[in-house]
Design a protein around this motif. Structure first.
Motif, PDB file in Angstrom:
ATOM      1  N   GLN A   1       0.595  -1.336  -0.339  1.00 17.35           N
ATOM      2  CA  GLN A   1       0.107   0.167  -0.247  1.00 17.35           C
ATOM      3  C   GLN A   1       1.438   1.350  -0.259  1.00 17.35           C
ATOM      4  N   ASP A   2       2.030   1.252   0.228  1.00 20.07           N
ATOM      5  CA  ASP A   2       2.812   2.262   0.629  1.00 20.07           C
ATOM      6  C   ASP A   2       3.622   2.486  -1.073  1.00 20.07           C
ATOM      7  N   ILE A   3       3.533   1.786  -1.931  1.00 17.11           N
ATOM      8  CA  ILE A   3       4.180   1.968  -2.722  1.00 17.11           C
ATOM      9  C   ILE A   3       3.729   2.814  -3.640  1.00 17.11           C
ATOM     10  N   PRO A   4       4.272   3.380  -5.000  1.00 17.73           N
ATOM     11  CA  PRO A   4       3.734   4.151  -6.115  1.00 17.73           C
ATOM     12  C   PRO A   4       3.372   3.496  -7.206  1.00 17.73           C
ATOM     13  N   VAL A   5       3.043   2.192  -7.014  1.00 23.34           N
ATOM     14  CA  VAL A   5       2.711   1.065  -8.586  1.00 23.34           C
ATOM     15  C   VAL A   5       1.464  -0.012  -8.232  1.00 23.34           C
TER      16      VAL A   5
ATOM     17  N   SER B   1       8.215  15.564   3.329  1.00 23.44           N
ATOM     18  CA  SER B   1       7.552  16.188   4.246  1.00 23.44           C
ATOM     19  C   SER B   1       7.075  15.055   4.925  1.00 23.44           C
ATOM     20  N   ASP B   2       6.883  14.680   6.411  1.00 21.74           N
ATOM     21  CA  ASP B   2       5.951  13.612   6.974  1.00 21.74           C
ATOM     22  C   ASP B   2       4.955  13.013   6.137  1.00 21.74           C
ATOM     23  N   SER B   3       4.684  14.000   5.013  1.00 21.34           N
ATOM     24  CA  SER B   3       3.498  13.363   4.307  1.00 21.34           C
ATOM     25  C   SER B   3       3.508  12.846   3.163  1.00 21.34           C
ATOM     26  N   THR B   4       5.293  13.706   2.052  1.00 18.44           N
ATOM     27  CA  THR B   4       4.500  13.760   0.815  1.00 18.44           C
ATOM     28  C   THR B   4       6.443  13.260   1.010  1.00 18.44           C
ATOM     29  N   SER B   5       7.010  12.213   0.049  1.00 19.32           N
ATOM     30  CA  SER B   5       7.607  12.112  -0.609  1.00 19.32           C
ATOM     31  C   SER B   5       8.050  11.569  -2.449  1.00 19.32           C
ATOM     32  N   LEU B   6       9.185  12.086  -3.232  1.00 18.74           N
ATOM     33  CA  LEU B   6       9.526  12.179  -4.089  1.00 18.74           C
ATOM     34  C   LEU B   6      10.359  11.097  -4.594  1.00 18.74           C
ATOM     35  N   SER B   7       9.687   9.939  -5.379  1.00 18.28           N
ATOM     36  CA  SER B   7      10.910   9.217  -5.963  1.00 18.28           C
ATOM     37  C   SER B   7      11.350   9.477  -7.241  1.00 18.28           C
ATOM     38  N   ILE B   8      13.042   9.434  -7.394  1.00 15.69           N
ATOM     39  CA  ILE B   8      13.018   9.335  -8.840  1.00 15.69           C
ATOM     40  C   ILE B   8      13.530   7.880  -8.898  1.00 15.69           C
TER      41      ILE B   8
ATOM     42  N   SER C   1      16.095   5.195 -19.235  1.00 15.96           N
ATOM     43  CA  SER C   1      14.703   4.983 -19.266  1.00 15.96           C
ATOM     44  C   SER C   1      14.762   5.294 -18.667  1.00 15.96           C
ATOM     45  N   GLY C   2      13.132   6.276 -17.154  1.00 14.03           N
ATOM     46  CA  GLY C   2      13.471   6.607 -15.770  1.00 14.03           C
ATOM     47  C   GLY C   2      12.296   6.624 -15.390  1.00 14.03           C
ATOM     48  N   LYS C   3      12.042   7.187 -14.554  1.00 12.38           N
ATOM     49  CA  LYS C   3      10.395   6.910 -13.295  1.00 12.38           C
ATOM     50  C   LYS C   3      10.084   8.665 -12.641  1.00 12.38           C
ATOM     51  N   ILE C   4       8.841   9.340 -12.740  1.00 16.20           N
ATOM     52  CA  ILE C   4       9.032   9.772 -11.311  1.00 16.20           C
ATOM     53  C   ILE C   4       8.453   9.579 -10.606  1.00 16.20           C
ATOM     54  N   ALA C   5       8.127   9.567  -9.483  1.00 21.50           N
ATOM     55  CA  ALA C   5       6.436   9.738  -8.714  1.00 21.50           C
ATOM     56  C   ALA C   5       7.057  10.039  -7.608  1.00 21.50           C
ATOM     57  N   LEU C   6       5.466  11.197  -7.453  1.00 21.07           N
ATOM     58  CA  LEU C   6       5.380  12.244  -5.830  1.00 21.07           C
ATOM     59  C   LEU C   6       3.723  11.120  -5.654  1.00 21.07           C
TER      60      LEU C   6
ATOM     61  N   GLU D   1      -3.690   8.408   7.671  1.00 24.24           N
ATOM     62  CA  GLU D   1      -2.706   7.210   8.056  1.00 24.24           C
ATOM     63  C   GLU D   1      -2.961   5.900   7.434  1.00 24.24           C
ATOM     64  N   SER D   2      -3.547   5.882   6.665  1.00 22.48           N
ATOM     65  CA  SER D   2      -4.441   5.204   5.828  1.00 22.48           C
ATOM     66  C   SER D   2      -4.732   4.920   4.180  1.00 22.48           C
ATOM     67  N   SER D   3      -4.631   6.433   3.823  1.00 24.92           N
ATOM     68  CA  SER D   3      -5.222   6.314   2.224  1.00 24.92           C
ATOM     69  C   SER D   3      -3.944   7.404   2.028  1.00 24.92           C
ATOM     70  N   ASN D   4      -3.867   7.458   0.266  1.00 26.68           N
ATOM     71  CA  ASN D   4      -2.240   7.744   0.013  1.00 26.68           C
ATOM     72  C   ASN D   4      -3.100   8.206  -1.863  1.00 26.68           C
ATOM     73  N   VAL D   5      -2.679   9.248  -2.058  1.00 27.33           N
ATOM     74  CA  VAL D   5      -2.530   9.780  -3.692  1.00 27.33           C
ATOM     75  C   VAL D   5      -0.896   9.069  -4.541  1.00 27.33           C
ATOM     76  N   TYR D   6      -0.551   9.204  -5.436  1.00 33.61           N
ATOM     77  CA  TYR D   6       0.276   9.203  -6.397  1.00 33.61           C
ATOM     78  C   TYR D   6       0.373   9.448  -7.460  1.00 33.61           C
ATOM     79  N   PHE D   7       1.281  10.385  -8.268  1.00 31.39           N
ATOM     80  CA  PHE D   7       1.394  10.751  -9.648  1.00 31.39           C
ATOM     81  C   PHE D   7       2.708   9.659  -9.787  1.00 31.39           C
ATOM     82  N   THR D   8       2.400   8.875 -11.572  1.00 31.43           N
ATOM     83  CA  THR D   8       3.943   8.946 -12.071  1.00 31.43           C
ATOM     84  C   THR D   8       3.779   9.179 -12.878  1.00 31.43           C
ATOM     85  N   VAL D   9       5.462  10.120 -13.734  1.00 33.20           N
ATOM     86  CA  VAL D   9       5.476   9.406 -14.722  1.00 33.20           C
ATOM     87  C   VAL D   9       6.310   8.897 -15.470  1.00 33.20           C
ATOM     88  N   GLY D  10       6.446   7.842 -16.986  1.00 33.61           N
ATOM     89  CA  GLY D  10       7.248   6.786 -16.144  1.00 33.61           C
ATOM     90  C   GLY D  10       7.765   6.289 -18.027  1.00 33.61           C
TER      91      GLY D  10
END
Length: 767
Positions: free
Chosen positions: A76-80, A449-456, A512-517, A523-532
């Motif tokens: 549930q924690d991964i932007p995939v 931040s405590d609620s926002t993460s960036l993956s490159i 190739s690559g991927k960017i995910a925010l 505590e139990s819900s998140n949204v993500y946006f990815t371009v890859g």
């Protein structure tokens, strides 16, 4: 693998224009009632307030732990977009191979008539073409080892821990690139606890299946595990003349692993595996329309029976396959990083004699032999920095592959009726491909931040292939050949009296690559946006028409995907709901076409846009009753595509369902003595799938079917005994798995999936 320090899942993205673009595209899809009701359900679920309050309950969903990004974390924690099948699900659904598991993945399809002919598709991107130089758009892996050849895909699944199916481009954490997705089979590894288990599975069509596992400590620092699997069954199809079943199969497989705990920081895992499969009269085929005859001059073919599983095919056909391999995995854990080395060797051989057209007249009989050897080495470094809330992975991957494929296609060669007309031909191929593949990949995850993460993530891929081929029509004489035979031979080779013998090479490279925010809503819900993006390697035509065609390699495929996802656990962690919408730009598509001779032609056939909606859920209604389900709806159309001078722009893609759906109910009830009764019912369906496009006859669909599976199980209170009665395809639906080429005939042949099957399994666990 080390669990990283606690961190919040990834952050929200306020790119409203992209969201509206995707949503408007999806709105343009099917307006059926089913679609509308599902969309309403999604909308209602998504708009549950993030400060949702529910009555306290003493039951909730268990966490699903995966290693999709090479660290241990919650799915549930991964932007995939990911589906996970564990051993209990495999037991409930009687899933003995990967093909059956993929059928329960949103939007995925798997078409196969026998193990040497397989095609896996995720989000409209398909795997390889079966030739010696072809690549794979969907990455198949077993225990972190890349399975490079598609004839090795469908080995038996037994003693598995879980199967992770990732949808969309991957590659920034994997050794090899993946344009469509990843199917990763993760088997159980040795543990220190003594564990002995055995399972016997019996069913109709003479099914006899046995699995045995022995696990435990050899010394204080050495643990070992061995699993043995055997399976035999009669075929599902019966010969109309002899009354005998065809497509009988036997499988025997062995897998052993030893774990050495060398010290507190270093461990070594050695694995060995071997499997052997045999089939008699594989790939039974029928005319698509049993009421319509096929004809060629004075010879007419007519199916003797409309029953999908009653066939009239050639005799003396077979399929044999043997696969074995070794691997060594070293893990070294330091204070802030883990170093992993994975060394793998695999060899696979198969030999087949199949009837391509499915008739008793031996129209086209294909003899083939594959011998593929792969060696791979991956070195990967995982690390984190507490003070900077930074996690990272970097890796280097190398794969060497030798693949030789020999093929003889006997056209009208074994039937006296055709021989009397002078139609017999023998088409010979010998393909040899030597490939070296390199990958440099890495990914950084930073908590803004405590609620926002960036993956490159970023990846560099390079592949070089050296290709040799001999293509000839054996002993062909223009002076004595029948005009029709000359036409068929000339369609396959420019000068059928002269063999095509040559060598060529080419290389391909890509970045190739991927960017995910990702943003944690609560505590139990998140949204993500990815371009890859991801790519599928280029290759060479397996059946070149002339020497110029031999030197003409085809280019890489490329997929650029934008995805918006929502992951949640609602109702006090009793409802897990995940939704994803995406848009993929699919370019330089490697399309497979057929000449009238039956020869295949691979080319970069155009560009397409694929838009989709996917959802999956698990809902614990009560402590004993759960619902599971998934749904996908795709709009996949060519932007550019020409087929034999016909413009197919705006037409739908092959092998991509418009929609797929699955829903299941699981009920567990404790008996007086704490034994458990477990019931499960599953329903899956899909739209029609365009299986083949032929310039002579237009579109040929594989019709969607409604498939229902049932299982009823009893588990003893001490978890040692388990007895399960099961039934698959309860409605006895005839589902077309593969559509064959039409060649010079008026309609194609098809292979059907299994009819209704029932059985009983008994398992014993001692631990």
């Amino acid at each position: 693998l080390r669990r990283p320090p606690p961190s919040s899942p990834l952050s929200a993205w306020s790119a409203a224009s992209d969201v509206y673009k995707i949503q408007s595209s999806i709105t343009a899809l099917s307006q059926s009632m089913a679609r509308a009701s599902l969309a309403a359900a999604i909308s209602a679920s998504v708009h549950i307030p993030v400060s949702f309050a529910a009555d306290a309950v003493d039951f909730q969903l268990e966490e699903v732990v995966v290693t999709a990004r090479k660290v241990t974390e919650s799915a549930q924690d991964i932007p995939v977009a990911i589906n996970v099948f564990d051993s209990q699900t495999a037991q409930d659904l009687n899933l003995s191979n990967i093909q059956n598991m993929v059928q329960f993945t949103p939007g995925a399809t798997f078409s196969s008539s026998f193990p040497g002919e397989q095609r896996l598709s995720i989000r409209g991107v398909s795997s390889g073409d079966g030739s010696a130089s072809g690549g794979a758009g969907v990455l198949m892996m077993v225990d972190e080892e890349v399975i490079a050849r598609d004839f090795m895909y469908s080995s038996a699944a037994f003693d598995i821990a879980r199967v992770e199916v990732l949808r969309g481009p991957q590659g920034t954490t994997y050794g090899r690139n993946a344009a469509g997705g990843v199917v990763h089979v993760i088997n159980n590894t040795p543990t220190e606890d003594t564990d002995i288990s055995a399972k016997l599975n019996l069913g109709n069509y003479d099914l006899r299946e046995m699995e045995m596992v022995i696990n435990g400590s050899v010394t204080d620092q050495v643990m070992a595990r061995t699993a043995v699997f055997s399976r035999s069954k009669a075929g599902y199809s019966k010969d109309a003349v002899t009354g005998n079943y065809v497509d009988d199969s036997d499988t025997l497989a062995l897998r052993s692993s030893v774990l050495f705990d060398l010290n507190d920081d270093i461990d070594l895992l050695l694995r060995a595996h071997w499997s052997k499969d045999n089939k008699d009269n594989p790939a039974p085929r029928k005319l698509r329309d049993s009421n319509r005859p096929d004809g060629l001059g004075p010879i007419t073919l007519l199916e003797p029976n409309q029953n999908p599983w009653t066939v009239s095919n050639s005799d003396d056909l077979y399929y044999d396959r043997e696969i074995w391999g070794l691997s060594a995995t070293v893990n070294w854990s330091a204070e802030h990083f883990d170093l992993t080395s994975i060394t793998s060797f695999r060899n696979g051989e198969d030999q087949a004699r199949v009837d391509l057209f499915g008739s008793p007249l031996d129209i086209v009989i294909q003899d083939s032999f594959n011998d593929a050897t792969t060696y791979s080495q991956e070195v990967r470094l995982n690390g984190y920095i507490d003070s900077a809330s930074l996690r990272w992975v970097a890796g280097l991957y190398y794969l060497h592959e030798d693949h030789e494929r020999d093929e003889v296609r006997e056209i009208f060669a074994n039937d006296p009726s055709f021989q009397a007309l002078g139609l017999e031909l023998q088409q010979h191929f010998n393909q040899s491909n030597n490939a070296d593949s390199f990958g440099l990949f890495g990914e950084v995850n930073y908590d803004i931040s405590d609620s926002t993460s960036l993956s490159i993530g970023l990846r560099y891929s390079y592949e070089n292939k050296e290709y040799d081929i001999i293509h000839e029509i054996k002993d062909f004489d223009l002076a004595t050949a029948n005009p029709l035979a000359i036409a068929i031979a000339s369609n396959a080779i420019e000068d059928p009296t002269q063999p095509i013998v040559g060598s060529t090479d080419d290389h391909w490279s890509s970045i190739s690559g991927k960017i995910a925010l990702t943003h944690q809503l609560n505590e139990s819900s998140n949204v993500y946006f990815t371009v890859g993006n991801g790519t599928k390697s280029g290759g060479f035509n397996p059946e070149p028409y002339n020497l110029a065609a031999l030197d003409q390699s085809y280019d890489e495929e490329s997929v650029i995907s934008t995805e918006l996802g929502f992951k949640s656990e609602l109702m006090d962690h009793r409802l897990r709901l995940n939704v994803a919408v995406f848009e993929s730009s699919y370019t330089d598509i490697q399309t497979v076409g057929f000449l009238s001779s039956g020869a295949s032609v691979i080319e970069n056939g155009g560009e397409a846009t694929i838009r989709g909606l996917e959802l999956d859920f698990v809902w614990m209604l009560t402590e004993g009753l759960s619902l599971v389900g998934s749904y996908a709806n795709y709009d996949a159309k060519y932007d550019e595509r020409m087929l034999d001078g016909v413009d197919l722009s705006g037409e739908k893609l092959e092998e991509v369902p418009q929609w797929t759906g699955h829903i299941g109910a699981i009920y567990e009830h404790y008996l007086v003595n704490d034994d458990r009764l477990r019931l499960r019912i599953d329903y899956r369906s899909r739209s029609d799938v365009l299986g083949l496009r032929d310039a002579n006859i237009g579109e040929l669909d594989r019709a969607g079917k409604d498939i229902i599976n049932l299982s009823v199980g009893w588990l003893s209170a001490d978890n040692r005994w388990e007895v399960t009665a099961w039934a698959e395809n309860v409605g006895n639906q005839a589902e077309v798995l593969v559509s064959g080429p039409t060649g010079v005939f008026s309609q194609s042949r098809v292979t059907y999936g299994a009819p209704r099957t029932v059985g009983l399994s008994v398992a014993y666990h001692l631990n």
